[in-house]
Write a protein that holds these residues in place. Sequence first.
Motif, PDB file in Angstrom:
ATOM      1  N   TYR A  46       0.946  -1.250   0.038  1.00 22.99           N
ATOM      2  CA  TYR A  46       0.030   0.123  -0.048  1.00 22.99           C
ATOM      3  C   TYR A  46       0.855   1.245  -0.103  1.00 22.99           C
ATOM      4  N   SER A  47       0.313   2.342  -0.511  1.00 20.53           N
ATOM      5  CA  SER A  47       1.047   3.448  -0.503  1.00 20.53           C
ATOM      6  C   SER A  47       0.379   4.723  -0.027  1.00 20.53           C
ATOM      7  N   ALA A  48       0.951   5.737   0.521  1.00 22.40           N
ATOM      8  CA  ALA A  48       0.449   6.705   1.237  1.00 22.40           C
ATOM      9  C   ALA A  48       1.620   7.989   1.283  1.00 22.40           C
ATOM     10  N   GLY A  65      -1.771  10.333   5.347  1.00 20.54           N
ATOM     11  CA  GLY A  65      -3.104  10.701   4.886  1.00 20.54           C
ATOM     12  C   GLY A  65      -3.689   9.124   4.839  1.00 20.54           C
ATOM     13  N   PRO A  66      -5.054   9.396   4.455  1.00 20.02           N
ATOM     14  CA  PRO A  66      -5.860   8.204   4.233  1.00 20.02           C
ATOM     15  C   PRO A  66      -5.286   7.288   3.230  1.00 20.02           C
ATOM     16  N   PRO A  73      -8.487   6.047   7.686  1.00 21.60           N
ATOM     17  CA  PRO A  73      -8.669   7.362   7.975  1.00 21.60           C
ATOM     18  C   PRO A  73      -7.010   7.900   7.989  1.00 21.60           C
ATOM     19  N   ALA A  74      -7.096   9.356   7.965  1.00 19.71           N
ATOM     20  CA  ALA A  74      -5.638   9.733   8.333  1.00 19.71           C
ATOM     21  C   ALA A  74      -5.380   9.273   9.656  1.00 19.71           C
TER      22      ALA A  74
END
Length: 115
Positions: A46-48, A65-66, A73-74
């Motif tokens: 996953y990336s954020a 962040g989300p 959520p964030a």
Amino acid sequence: MNKIYFAGALALLSGVAACSEQPNANREATSAPAEQSATVPTDAVYSATGEVTGIAGETVTISHGPVPDLQWPAMTMEFRAPSSDMLATVAAGDQVAFAFRQADGGYVLTSLTKN
Ligand SMILES: [Cu+2]
């Protein structure tokens, strides 16, 4: 005699056609959830993006962040780095883009880039 037989054959054919559509529609409706769960393997990455708020050894705390893929959520949380080398170029207050995967007892970074 031939006409009656032909009409009967037509009725039989249309009856078969109508019946064969029902199972097909059901199969399509039930296969969708199965495909969805198959696209979420445990080794997914996953990336954020977020802001580094602290670094301790091989653990970095990121206010991120989300993450829609995980329905997150964030939030502010800790991520483990595969080694402290990955964290050498970042410091608290840095904006970062990162990727991670689920591991035993937490989340492990697969990449970390200072923005
Ligand atoms: Cu989080």
